[in-house]
Design a protein around this motif. Structure first.
Motif, PDB file in Angstrom:
ATOM      1  N   ALA A   3       0.800  -1.120   0.050  1.00 31.14           N
ATOM      2  CA  ALA A   3       0.086  -0.120   0.047  1.00 31.14           C
ATOM      3  C   ALA A   3       0.919   1.214   0.007  1.00 31.14           C
ATOM      4  N   GLU A   4       1.882   1.053   0.672  1.00 28.39           N
ATOM      5  CA  GLU A   4       2.786   2.439   0.635  1.00 28.39           C
ATOM      6  C   GLU A   4       3.455   2.610  -0.515  1.00 28.39           C
ATOM      7  N   ARG A   5       3.528   1.710  -1.445  1.00 33.27           N
ATOM      8  CA  ARG A   5       3.990   1.993  -2.907  1.00 33.27           C
ATOM      9  C   ARG A   5       2.876   2.984  -3.807  1.00 33.27           C
ATOM     10  N   LEU A   6       1.619   2.671  -3.272  1.00 35.04           N
ATOM     11  CA  LEU A   6       0.614   3.448  -3.869  1.00 35.04           C
ATOM     12  C   LEU A   6       0.423   4.724  -3.665  1.00 35.04           C
ATOM     13  N   GLY A   7       0.573   5.228  -2.431  1.00 30.82           N
ATOM     14  CA  GLY A   7       0.518   6.613  -1.938  1.00 30.82           C
ATOM     15  C   GLY A   7      -1.176   6.801  -1.652  1.00 30.82           C
ATOM     16  N   THR A   8      -1.505   7.918  -2.035  1.00 29.20           N
ATOM     17  CA  THR A   8      -3.067   8.020  -1.739  1.00 29.20           C
ATOM     18  C   THR A   8      -3.874   7.937  -3.140  1.00 29.20           C
ATOM     19  N   ARG A   9      -3.177   7.568  -4.202  1.00 28.98           N
ATOM     20  CA  ARG A   9      -3.871   7.350  -5.126  1.00 28.98           C
ATOM     21  C   ARG A   9      -4.381   5.886  -5.188  1.00 28.98           C
ATOM     22  N   ARG A  10      -5.732   5.441  -5.456  1.00 32.44           N
ATOM     23  CA  ARG A  10      -6.404   4.225  -5.427  1.00 32.44           C
ATOM     24  C   ARG A  10      -6.847   3.922  -6.955  1.00 32.44           C
ATOM     25  N   SER A  11      -6.724   4.588  -7.746  1.00 36.72           N
ATOM     26  CA  SER A  11      -7.466   4.282  -9.073  1.00 36.72           C
ATOM     27  C   SER A  11      -6.176   4.539 -10.023  1.00 36.72           C
ATOM     28  N   PHE A  12      -6.014   3.462 -10.890  1.00 39.43           N
ATOM     29  CA  PHE A  12      -4.897   3.579 -11.711  1.00 39.43           C
ATOM     30  C   PHE A  12      -5.274   3.100 -13.335  1.00 39.43           C
ATOM     31  N   THR A  13      -4.955   3.887 -14.309  1.00 40.89           N
ATOM     32  CA  THR A  13      -4.908   3.451 -15.516  1.00 40.89           C
ATOM     33  C   THR A  13      -4.098   2.734 -16.134  1.00 40.89           C
ATOM     34  N   LEU A  14      -4.278   1.219 -16.521  1.00 41.91           N
ATOM     35  CA  LEU A  14      -3.328   0.402 -16.664  1.00 41.91           C
ATOM     36  C   LEU A  14      -2.394   0.764 -17.884  1.00 41.91           C
ATOM     37  N   PRO A  15      -1.184   0.388 -18.012  1.00 37.14           N
ATOM     38  CA  PRO A  15      -0.362   0.517 -19.224  1.00 37.14           C
ATOM     39  C   PRO A  15      -0.921  -0.377 -20.073  1.00 37.14           C
ATOM     40  N   THR A  16      -0.964   0.212 -21.145  1.00 36.39           N
ATOM     41  CA  THR A  16      -1.570  -0.791 -22.286  1.00 36.39           C
ATOM     42  C   THR A  16      -0.652  -0.138 -23.714  1.00 36.39           C
ATOM     43  N   LEU A  17      -1.168  -0.920 -24.685  1.00 40.18           N
ATOM     44  CA  LEU A  17      -0.700  -0.629 -25.975  1.00 40.18           C
ATOM     45  C   LEU A  17      -1.504   0.228 -26.943  1.00 40.18           C
ATOM     46  N   HIS A  18      -1.059   1.235 -27.446  1.00 38.74           N
ATOM     47  CA  HIS A  18      -1.818   2.164 -28.540  1.00 38.74           C
ATOM     48  C   HIS A  18      -1.375   1.883 -30.019  1.00 38.74           C
ATOM     49  N   PHE A  19      -2.336   1.474 -30.617  1.00 34.89           N
ATOM     50  CA  PHE A  19      -2.126   0.971 -32.134  1.00 34.89           C
ATOM     51  C   PHE A  19      -3.308   1.295 -33.080  1.00 34.89           C
ATOM     52  N   SER A  20      -3.076   1.432 -34.146  1.00 35.65           N
ATOM     53  CA  SER A  20      -4.134   1.326 -35.210  1.00 35.65           C
ATOM     54  C   SER A  20      -4.604   0.190 -35.590  1.00 35.65           C
ATOM     55  N   PHE A  21      -5.874  -0.161 -36.290  1.00 31.87           N
ATOM     56  CA  PHE A  21      -6.371  -1.443 -36.684  1.00 31.87           C
ATOM     57  C   PHE A  21      -5.492  -1.868 -37.673  1.00 31.87           C
ATOM     58  N   ALA A  22      -5.124  -1.149 -38.682  1.00 39.89           N
ATOM     59  CA  ALA A  22      -4.186  -1.550 -39.808  1.00 39.89           C
ATOM     60  C   ALA A  22      -2.708  -2.086 -39.140  1.00 39.89           C
ATOM     61  N   GLN A  23      -2.287  -1.422 -38.105  1.00 45.18           N
ATOM     62  CA  GLN A  23      -1.205  -2.115 -37.446  1.00 45.18           C
ATOM     63  C   GLN A  23      -1.196  -3.341 -36.859  1.00 45.18           C
ATOM     64  N   LEU A  24      -2.401  -3.837 -36.277  1.00 48.09           N
ATOM     65  CA  LEU A  24      -2.763  -4.872 -35.703  1.00 48.09           C
ATOM     66  C   LEU A  24      -3.018  -6.085 -36.742  1.00 48.09           C
TER      67      LEU A  24
END
Length: 319
Positions: free
Chosen positions: A237-258
């Protein structure tokens, strides 16, 4: 350690339960009881330390049973997803709002009795953001959900944060992107075409897609999501600090790239198999995503798939 997984018979839930079952431990602590809660179960019998509990999180009796014996960790995955939530408001309200509240209140009651405040991992969604999105999404991007599902998940995040502030849970809300590749069964997911394209193109079959080639999105493989859920429950918990909501790291790509990545993993060009027939609503919801940066989640140790080809390999297990 007693762990409860809601939505345990769903796409992500089954993979998470399988991982916990195989590991038999979490954060270095042995799992002595694993309660899998969902409305129904099918398939293999549970392990000797696992209990399959058929019931709804909107039913107080089911939630009370899940919290016997006292719970150390809750993975709350159960929900009524986007398209279904839009068409059946009452069901989505009862499950996504009422069920989440019942689980949090059960954790609060346990803490007020002198028990442990459980670690509470809440599977939220990138659907909490407004559409259209800004030029870049980061930790300061404001919420503004455009569907009931996103609105209900945002309320859940706020409740998890408030219950954490009061010491009733140790909450961690993680906003999941698209998860690939879902099975072909219809579940109300309006983004199902992304899983379909990986499965169909990966097998060398044609598919018609409701977006333009240059439309862009965010997505992660199922193994990546499971890894991040487990990390959410394990990180101090101490690594999170006061923040309790996180947007997960994810990949950004076009459908052509997929499409290109699917071809690279398959070992042949599959671009001719894709027919593009854009639908304005689908593309607005799932094909207009800008670059994303997640410094808070990165600092807390969450990770994405690393590359689009790796995402395809992990999502389909071929290549």
């Amino acid at each position: 350690m007693h762990i409860v997984v809601t939505g345990a018979n769903g796409f992500v839930g089954q993979a998470l339960v399988a991982s916990l079952r195989e590991a038999r431990s979490l954060a270095g602590q042995p799992i002595t009881r694993l309660t899998a809660l969902d409305t129904a179960f099918a398939g293999a019998a549970p392990a000797e330390f696992e209990r399959q509990l058929a019931g709804s999180i909107a039913n107080p009796a089911s939630v009370a049973t899940a919290f016997e014996p006292p719970v150390d960790v809750v993975f709350h995955l159960a929900s009524i997803p986007g398209g279904t939530a839009e068409h059946n408001y009452e069901l989505a309200r009862d499950v996504n709002l009422g069920g989440t509240t019942l689980l949090l209140e059960a954790a609060r009651a346990q803490a007020l009795r002198g028990g442990r405040a459980p670690v509470f991992v809440f599977a939220s969604t990138i659907g909490i953001f407004a559409s259209p999105l800004p030029a870049q999404v980061d930790d300061d991007t404001p919420a503004g959900p455009g569907m009931s599902y996103g609105a209900q998940k945002l309320v859940g995040e706020i409740l998890v944060s408030d219950f954490s502030r009061r010491g009733w849970v140790d909450g961690r809300s993680v906003r999941l992107p698209g998860v690939l590749a879902r099975p072909p069964a219809r579940t109300g997911q309006m983004s199902a075409f992304m899983s379909d394209m990986i499965r169909e193109l990966g097998a060398g079959r044609p598919i018609t897609l409701p977006v333009r080639p240059e439309a862009s999105t965010w997505a992660s493989s199922l193994p990546s999501i499971v890894d991040n859920l487990l990390h959410a429950a394990s990180v101090p918990a101490e690594r999170l600090g006061t923040r309790r909501s996180f947007t997960l790291p994810t990949l950004h790509f076009s459908f052509a790239q997929l499409v290109a990545a699917i071809g690279a993993v398959r070992g042949e060009d599959v671009s001719a198999l894709a027919t593009w027939q854009p639908e304005a609503r689908i593309e607005a919801l799932f094909g207009s995503f800008p670059p994303i940066v997640t410094p808070a989640a990165d600092a807390a140790g969450f990770r994405n798939d690393g590359s689009l080809e790796n995402l395809v390999r992990r999502a389909t297990q071929f290549g």
